[in-house]
Design an enzyme around this catalytic site. Structure first.
Site, PDB file in Angstrom:
ATOM      1  N   ALA A 117       0.769  -1.206   0.037  1.00 29.29           N
ATOM      2  CA  ALA A 117       0.088  -0.063   0.122  1.00 29.29           C
ATOM      3  C   ALA A 117       0.862   1.357  -0.136  1.00 29.29           C
ATOM      4  CB  ALA A 117      -1.001   0.019   1.185  1.00 29.29           C
ATOM      5  N   HIS A 140      23.417   4.929  -4.017  1.00 29.52           N
ATOM      6  CA  HIS A 140      23.135   6.426  -4.027  1.00 29.52           C
ATOM      7  C   HIS A 140      24.376   7.085  -3.436  1.00 29.52           C
ATOM      8  CE1 HIS A 140      21.730  10.395  -3.052  1.00 29.52           C
ATOM      9  NE2 HIS A 140      20.517  10.051  -3.858  1.00 29.52           N
ATOM     10  N   ARG A 175      22.131  18.390  -3.858  1.00 24.00           N
ATOM     11  CA  ARG A 175      23.057  18.743  -5.025  1.00 24.00           C
ATOM     12  C   ARG A 175      22.387  19.601  -5.805  1.00 24.00           C
ATOM     13  NH1 ARG A 175      24.458  13.450  -6.529  1.00 24.00           N
ATOM     14  NH2 ARG A 175      23.295  12.759  -5.179  1.00 24.00           N
TER      15      ARG A 175
END
EC number: 1.3.5.1
Length: 599
Positions: A13, A233, A249
């Site tokens: 969900a 990341h 950034r």
């Protein structure tokens, strides 16, 4: 065991599951929809997304520019027909979210504000400060409760999906609050359970994101596609893995090494841009794979800093943006840096390091988000729609949830109506088998611990399938995961309680994530090239002749997955050299001059 009959059952969900539920309810108001979630919807992992959602809005932008950025960012492993559909429909969904109440950040003139994101050559990331996922999820959740045909099953843990004669027919779930089981019969099933990054020790994913849907589809014969492509990341907090959004950034933050040097200019992402709000579209705004790889290179050169705990980091410096701007645009980042690192970004740089963040691969689906099992759909990070290729561009994933969530919901509604009669006795027998497997787990004898196996899995995946890989490291991961899967059969479940039995929950989850880890390691070792997030020290070049193709991992109950391949759909962008920084600017200038000359 309780039985519930609906038309469509949705597992998960978060943003994708909620959007699919709303789309199905709007497509056919007469359908009954079950929305099954391990947690309350507002605690799903979509809430953790910070930066934004990509959609063309500026006059100087275009669908083609968004398409080209995405395909190049994905190192030409994207399904280009899917990318074309996505870029054209993302603005529609962003506007729809606004109509439903999503509070997009605005400029002074009232227009929607957009920020730059890595790998995108123009500002197109819609955002709500730095809590975009929260606001998007809240908008979808409050919209979903307007539809009485959507029945929620919160804190229900799905144990398996049910399939009859090649058609999805529902699922079996455990009510964690009561310890009871429920069989949910349906004519279409949508999986929206998130990715599998918790196969790695240092990751950004919440504790609930354990590859459940990936494994369930996989065990039913649906291949997992392109699982070797796992995104790091570049900017996670070193002690927790909590993300410092790419929006840092995008707003002008810079990355520096121990000498205060903006090292990204040494890795094909320069020239160095002026400090402040960046006009240049490269440097710190290079694609995530390139920026994470640059960190690894700096670490090898000894140019990183050590934290008090001995973790290698670089600095994310936001000080030049000023207190007012930071508290307006990045308030949550300021809170997180202070709470978890004791750093005030107004006065100090934030220590960061790359962290496992996103699985580009997932459950193989077609253009309509449907798997090889009729009536079984997948959406979001658990799905391999072909949108992201070998490397996802930041802010494409939140947009994907709503664009393809709508597709999955609408086609699930269609399948639910078209479904032929079901062999209910066969489905019931499957459900009983699921219950029997759960009971057997309770009685399993052995001395293994799920926590020890999980820790060992996370460590070997970091070492074997990290930012850079080679044959030896991946083989070690392949062998270790195979060993851990054998040891998993000897886990002892000591808690016999019925209400919120986390011992059982974590054990079942571990089985799911071990499947994911094995598919990643075995897919990676077979791809003998470097492309996107899959970088090999022993095969350093991209090989379009032999590997411009999708990897398919098929489940094997008795051993390693079977690896096959499928072609990549190319519509208008032929594979080319992937360039950023000065080289890309020169290429763009030459193309513009040629266009003007041809007038």
């Amino acid at each position: 065991m309780q039985t519930v009959n609906v038309d469509i059952a949705i597992v998960g969900a978060g943003g994708g599951g909620l959007r699919a539920a709303i789309a199905a309810a709007e497509a056919n108001p007469n359908l009954k929809i079950a929305l099954v979630s391990k947690v309350y919807p507002m605690r799903t992992h979509t809430v953790a997304a910070e930066g934004g959602a990509a959609a063309v809005i500026k006059e100087e932008d275009s669908y083609d520019k968004h398409f080209q950025d995405t395909v190049a960012g994905g190192d030409w492993l994207c399904e280009q027909d899917v990318v074309e559909y996505f870029v054209q429909h993302s603005p529609v969904e962003m506007t729809q979210l606004e109509r439903w109440g999503c509070p997009w950040s605005r400029k002074a003139d009232g227009d929607v504000n957009v920020r730059r994101f890595g790998g995108m050559k123009i500002e197109r990331t819609w955002f709500a400060a730095d809590k975009t996922g929260f606001h998007l999820l809240h908008t979808l959740f409050q919209t979903s409760i307007q539809y009485p045909q959507i029945q929620r099953f919160d804190e229900h843990f799905v144990l398996d999906i049910l399939v009859d004669d090649g058609h999805a027919r529902g699922m079996v779930a455990m009510n964690m609050m009561e310890g009871s089981l429920v069989q949910i019969n349906a004519n279409a099933v949508v999986i929206a359970t998130g990715g599998g990054c918790r196969a790695f020790k240092f990751n950004t994913n919440g504790g609930i994101v354990t590859g459940d849907g990936l494994s369930m589809a996989y065990r039913h014969g649906v291949p997992l596609r392109d699982m070797e492509f796992v995104q790091y990341h570049p900017t996670g907090l070193p002690n927790t893995g909590i993300l410092m959004t790419e929006g840092c950034r995008g707003e002008g933050g810079i990355l520096v090494n121990k000498d205060g040097y903006r090292y990204l200019q040494d890795y094909g992402l320069g020239p160095e841009t002026p400090i402040g709000k960046p006009q240049n579209k490269y440097m710190e705004l290079g694609p995530r794979d390139k920026v994470s790889q640059a960190f690894w290179q700096e670490w090898k050169k000894g140019n990183t800093l050590k934290t008090a705990k001995g973790v290698d980091v670089v600095h994310l410096d936001l000080r030049h943006l000023g207190e007012k701007y930071l508290h307006e645009r990045l308030p949550f980042i300021c809170e997180l840096a202070s709470a978890y690192e004791g750093v005030n970004p107004v006065n100090e740089p934030i220590p960061v390091r790359p962290v496992v963040h996103y699985t580009m691969g997932g459950i193989e689906v077609d253009f309509n988000s449907e798997t090889r099992i009729k009536g079984l759909f997948a959406v979001g990070e658990c799905a391999s729609s072909g949108l992201h290729g070998a490397n996802r561009l930041g802010s494409n994933s939140l947009a994907e949830l709503v664009v393809l969530g709508r597709v999955a919901g609408e086609y699930a509604a269609q399948r639910a109506v078209e479904a032929q009669s079901v062999n209910q006795s066969a489905v019931d027998a499957q459900a009983k088998d699921v219950v029997a497997r759960l009971e057997a787990l309770h009685k399993q004898e052995g001395n293994e611990s799920w926590s020890e196996i999980r820790d060992e899995m996370g460590t070997v995946m970091e070492e074997g399938c990290g930012i850079y890989r080679d044959q030896a490291s991946m083989q070690k991961a392949v062998d270790k995961i195979a060993e851990l899967k054998e040891r998993y059969k000897r886990i002892r479940v000591s808690d016999n309680s019925s209400v919120f039995n986390t011992d059982v929950l974590y054990t079942v989850e571990l089985g799911y994530i071990l499947d994911v880890a094995q598919s990643i390691a075995n897919s990676a070792i077979e791809r003998k090239e470097s492309r996107g997030a899959h970088q090999r020290l022993d095969y350093t070049e991209r090989d379009d002749v032999n590997y411009l193709k999708h990897t398919l991992a098929f489940y094997n109950e008795n051993g390693a997955p079977r690896i096959e391949y499928s072609p990549v759909k190319i519509t208008k962008s032929q594979p080319a050299k992937r360039v950023y920084g000065a080289e890309a600017e020169a290429q763009e200038a030459a193309a513009k001059a040629k266009e003007q000359a041809n007038g």
